[in-house]
Design a protein around this motif. Structure first.
Motif, PDB file in Angstrom:
ATOM      1  N   MET A 150      -5.641  -1.432   1.472  1.00  0.00           N
ATOM      2  CA  MET A 150      -4.731  -2.355   2.154  1.00  0.00           C
ATOM      3  C   MET A 150      -3.397  -2.450   1.425  1.00  0.00           C
ATOM      4  O   MET A 150      -2.332  -2.498   2.053  1.00  0.00           O
ATOM      5  CB  MET A 150      -5.375  -3.735   2.282  1.00  0.00           C
ATOM      6  CG  MET A 150      -4.488  -4.765   2.970  1.00  0.00           C
ATOM      7  SD  MET A 150      -5.335  -6.329   3.360  1.00  0.00           S
ATOM      8  CE  MET A 150      -6.304  -5.818   4.782  1.00  0.00           C
ATOM      9  N   LEU A 151      -3.444  -2.455   0.105  1.00  0.00           N
ATOM     10  CA  LEU A 151      -2.210  -2.545  -0.682  1.00  0.00           C
ATOM     11  C   LEU A 151      -1.364  -1.291  -0.526  1.00  0.00           C
ATOM     12  O   LEU A 151      -0.131  -1.377  -0.451  1.00  0.00           O
ATOM     13  CB  LEU A 151      -2.544  -2.779  -2.157  1.00  0.00           C
ATOM     14  CG  LEU A 151      -3.051  -4.177  -2.507  1.00  0.00           C
ATOM     15  CD1 LEU A 151      -3.531  -4.229  -3.948  1.00  0.00           C
ATOM     16  CD2 LEU A 151      -1.976  -5.229  -2.267  1.00  0.00           C
ATOM     17  N   GLN A 152      -2.009  -0.134  -0.474  1.00  0.00           N
ATOM     18  CA  GLN A 152      -1.258   1.104  -0.290  1.00  0.00           C
ATOM     19  C   GLN A 152      -0.534   1.113   1.051  1.00  0.00           C
ATOM     20  O   GLN A 152       0.660   1.453   1.141  1.00  0.00           O
ATOM     21  CB  GLN A 152      -2.199   2.309  -0.379  1.00  0.00           C
ATOM     22  CG  GLN A 152      -1.497   3.651  -0.247  1.00  0.00           C
ATOM     23  CD  GLN A 152      -0.450   3.873  -1.312  1.00  0.00           C
ATOM     24  OE1 GLN A 152      -0.754   3.812  -2.497  1.00  0.00           O
ATOM     25  NE2 GLN A 152       0.798   4.114  -0.919  1.00  0.00           N
ATOM     26  N   LYS A 153      -1.243   0.708   2.096  1.00  0.00           N
ATOM     27  CA  LYS A 153      -0.616   0.628   3.418  1.00  0.00           C
ATOM     28  C   LYS A 153       0.493  -0.418   3.423  1.00  0.00           C
ATOM     29  O   LYS A 153       1.561  -0.210   4.010  1.00  0.00           O
ATOM     30  CB  LYS A 153      -1.669   0.284   4.474  1.00  0.00           C
ATOM     31  CG  LYS A 153      -2.689   1.385   4.728  1.00  0.00           C
ATOM     32  CD  LYS A 153      -3.689   0.965   5.799  1.00  0.00           C
ATOM     33  CE  LYS A 153      -4.699   2.077   6.077  1.00  0.00           C
ATOM     34  NZ  LYS A 153      -5.697   1.652   7.101  1.00  0.00           N
ATOM     35  N   GLY A 154       0.226  -1.542   2.756  1.00  0.00           N
ATOM     36  CA  GLY A 154       1.224  -2.607   2.706  1.00  0.00           C
ATOM     37  C   GLY A 154       2.470  -2.193   1.957  1.00  0.00           C
ATOM     38  O   GLY A 154       3.598  -2.495   2.386  1.00  0.00           O
ATOM     39  N   ASN A 155       2.286  -1.485   0.846  1.00  0.00           N
ATOM     40  CA  ASN A 155       3.436  -1.024   0.073  1.00  0.00           C
ATOM     41  C   ASN A 155       4.272  -0.014   0.855  1.00  0.00           C
ATOM     42  O   ASN A 155       5.503  -0.022   0.787  1.00  0.00           O
ATOM     43  CB  ASN A 155       2.968  -0.409  -1.254  1.00  0.00           C
ATOM     44  CG  ASN A 155       2.458  -1.460  -2.226  1.00  0.00           C
ATOM     45  OD1 ASN A 155       2.893  -2.608  -2.204  1.00  0.00           O
ATOM     46  ND2 ASN A 155       1.525  -1.074  -3.088  1.00  0.00           N
ATOM     47  N   ASP A 156       3.593   0.865   1.595  1.00  0.00           N
ATOM     48  CA  ASP A 156       4.309   1.840   2.425  1.00  0.00           C
ATOM     49  C   ASP A 156       5.119   1.134   3.507  1.00  0.00           C
ATOM     50  O   ASP A 156       6.274   1.507   3.782  1.00  0.00           O
ATOM     51  CB  ASP A 156       3.313   2.815   3.072  1.00  0.00           C
ATOM     52  CG  ASP A 156       2.664   3.749   2.055  1.00  0.00           C
ATOM     53  OD1 ASP A 156       3.207   3.870   0.933  1.00  0.00           O
ATOM     54  OD2 ASP A 156       1.622   4.334   2.377  1.00  0.00           O
ATOM     55  N   GLU A 157       4.518   0.121   4.119  1.00  0.00           N
ATOM     56  CA  GLU A 157       5.194  -0.626   5.168  1.00  0.00           C
ATOM     57  C   GLU A 157       6.375  -1.418   4.593  1.00  0.00           C
ATOM     58  O   GLU A 157       7.437  -1.508   5.219  1.00  0.00           O
ATOM     59  CB  GLU A 157       4.204  -1.586   5.835  1.00  0.00           C
ATOM     60  CG  GLU A 157       4.736  -2.313   7.058  1.00  0.00           C
ATOM     61  CD  GLU A 157       4.939  -1.408   8.253  1.00  0.00           C
ATOM     62  OE1 GLU A 157       5.651  -1.837   9.184  1.00  0.00           O
ATOM     63  OE2 GLU A 157       4.396  -0.281   8.246  1.00  0.00           O
ATOM     64  N   PHE A 158       6.189  -1.968   3.403  1.00  0.00           N
ATOM     65  CA  PHE A 158       7.273  -2.713   2.764  1.00  0.00           C
ATOM     66  C   PHE A 158       8.438  -1.788   2.426  1.00  0.00           C
ATOM     67  O   PHE A 158       9.608  -2.138   2.629  1.00  0.00           O
ATOM     68  CB  PHE A 158       6.750  -3.389   1.492  1.00  0.00           C
ATOM     69  CG  PHE A 158       7.785  -4.221   0.790  1.00  0.00           C
ATOM     70  CD1 PHE A 158       8.009  -5.545   1.167  1.00  0.00           C
ATOM     71  CD2 PHE A 158       8.544  -3.701  -0.239  1.00  0.00           C
ATOM     72  CE1 PHE A 158       8.964  -6.317   0.529  1.00  0.00           C
ATOM     73  CE2 PHE A 158       9.502  -4.456  -0.886  1.00  0.00           C
ATOM     74  CZ  PHE A 158       9.719  -5.772  -0.502  1.00  0.00           C
ATOM     75  N   LYS A 159       8.118  -0.599   1.914  1.00  0.00           N
ATOM     76  CA  LYS A 159       9.160   0.357   1.559  1.00  0.00           C
ATOM     77  C   LYS A 159       9.932   0.823   2.781  1.00  0.00           C
ATOM     78  O   LYS A 159      11.158   1.012   2.738  1.00  0.00           O
ATOM     79  CB  LYS A 159       8.541   1.558   0.845  1.00  0.00           C
ATOM     80  CG  LYS A 159       9.555   2.573   0.348  1.00  0.00           C
ATOM     81  CD  LYS A 159       8.872   3.698  -0.418  1.00  0.00           C
ATOM     82  CE  LYS A 159       9.891   4.713  -0.931  1.00  0.00           C
ATOM     83  NZ  LYS A 159       9.215   5.818  -1.683  1.00  0.00           N
ATOM     84  N   ALA A 160       9.226   0.991   3.899  1.00  0.00           N
ATOM     85  CA  ALA A 160       9.859   1.506   5.116  1.00  0.00           C
ATOM     86  C   ALA A 160      10.619   0.428   5.885  1.00  0.00           C
ATOM     87  O   ALA A 160      11.710   0.674   6.407  1.00  0.00           O
ATOM     88  CB  ALA A 160       8.802   2.143   6.016  1.00  0.00           C
TER      89      ALA A 160
END
Length: 241
Positions: A150-160
């Motif tokens: 979940m954190l990996q997906k969240g970090n990707d979404e935050f970066k994008a």
């Protein structure tokens, strides 16, 4: 339709009235509302919330459900005496949060000095919990597989897109558990500076967990960690007794 709500929050009396705006609308639980007040106004003492009840001639009554609230309503912060906190039994709910009412045993968060007990002394003197000096910098550990995904997906979404993650209670609990297990390697009684350092490191490692409504961006995580460490000490002392 705009879900934003505004509350008039009294701290002790009419002479200290403050404005609280919540963009996401009325929180679902009293605990969530209490946390927003804690983080937004940086309240460190424990308290319960009261609201003006129209059915009782606008007298202040203890708030047991946020369904009683409406936009532009008045809330009152009633501080809980230290004696009440000391005598309460501390329990943690499934999401790792504490209630904002004294009738719930999971609502109490004593200060650093109040959290010391005879059971905690067992943990303090245990070499397993004080084997190393505090690390510089604090390295955020890996969490459970579910939390890491979940954190990996969240970090990707935050970066994008700059979108912050709202973790599920289970994932939030996994994160706090992992941090507590790492902290306990160095000290059973982390100070305020330690907790701030850990919370800040968490946001730096996982920017999707940033709290945009708080001053530092991690006030809520620091608050959760303080409560988690109290309960962690209690759990460990029970195991040793």
């Amino acid at each position: 339709m705009d879900a934003r709500v505004t509350f008039r929050v009294l701290f002790g009396g009419e002479e200290d009235a403050r404005k609280l705006t919540i963009e996401s609308g009325i929180p679902r639980t009293v605990e969530d509302l209490a946390l927003k007040i804690k983080t937004f106004f940086e309240v460190t003492e424990q308290f319960r919330l009261q609201y003006k009840d129209k059915d009782m001639d606008n007298q202040f009554m203890n708030l047991l459900s946020t369904s009683e609230l409406e936009d532009k309503g008045t809330l009152k912060v009633v501080y809980i005496p230290c004696e009440t906190i000391r005598s309460a039994t501390l329990t943690e709910d499934s999401g790792g949060t504490m209630s904002g009412t004294p009738s719930s045993s999971s609502s109490q968060e004593p200060s650093d000095s109040d959290s010391y007990s005879s059971n905690d002394t067992i943990i303090l003197s245990s070499p397993e919990t004080r084997s190393c000096s505090w690390p510089k910098p604090f390295v955020v550990p890996r969490f459970s597989s579910c939390a890491e995904i979940m954190l990996q997906k969240g970090n990707d979404e935050f970066k994008a897109h700059g979108t912050v993650l709202c973790p599920t209670p289970k994932v939030r609990s996994d994160i706090l558990e992992g941090l507590a297990e790492e902290i306990i390697k160095y000290t059973a009684y982390p100070g305020d500076g330690h907790l701030e350092e850990v919370a800040k490191s968490l946001i730096q490692s996982h920017p999707c967990l940033l709290e945009k409504v708080t001053r530092t961006g991690y006030c809520g995580w620091k608050h959760y960690l303080k409560i988690k460490m109290m309960n962690f000490r209690t759990k460990l002392s029970d195991q040793c007794s």
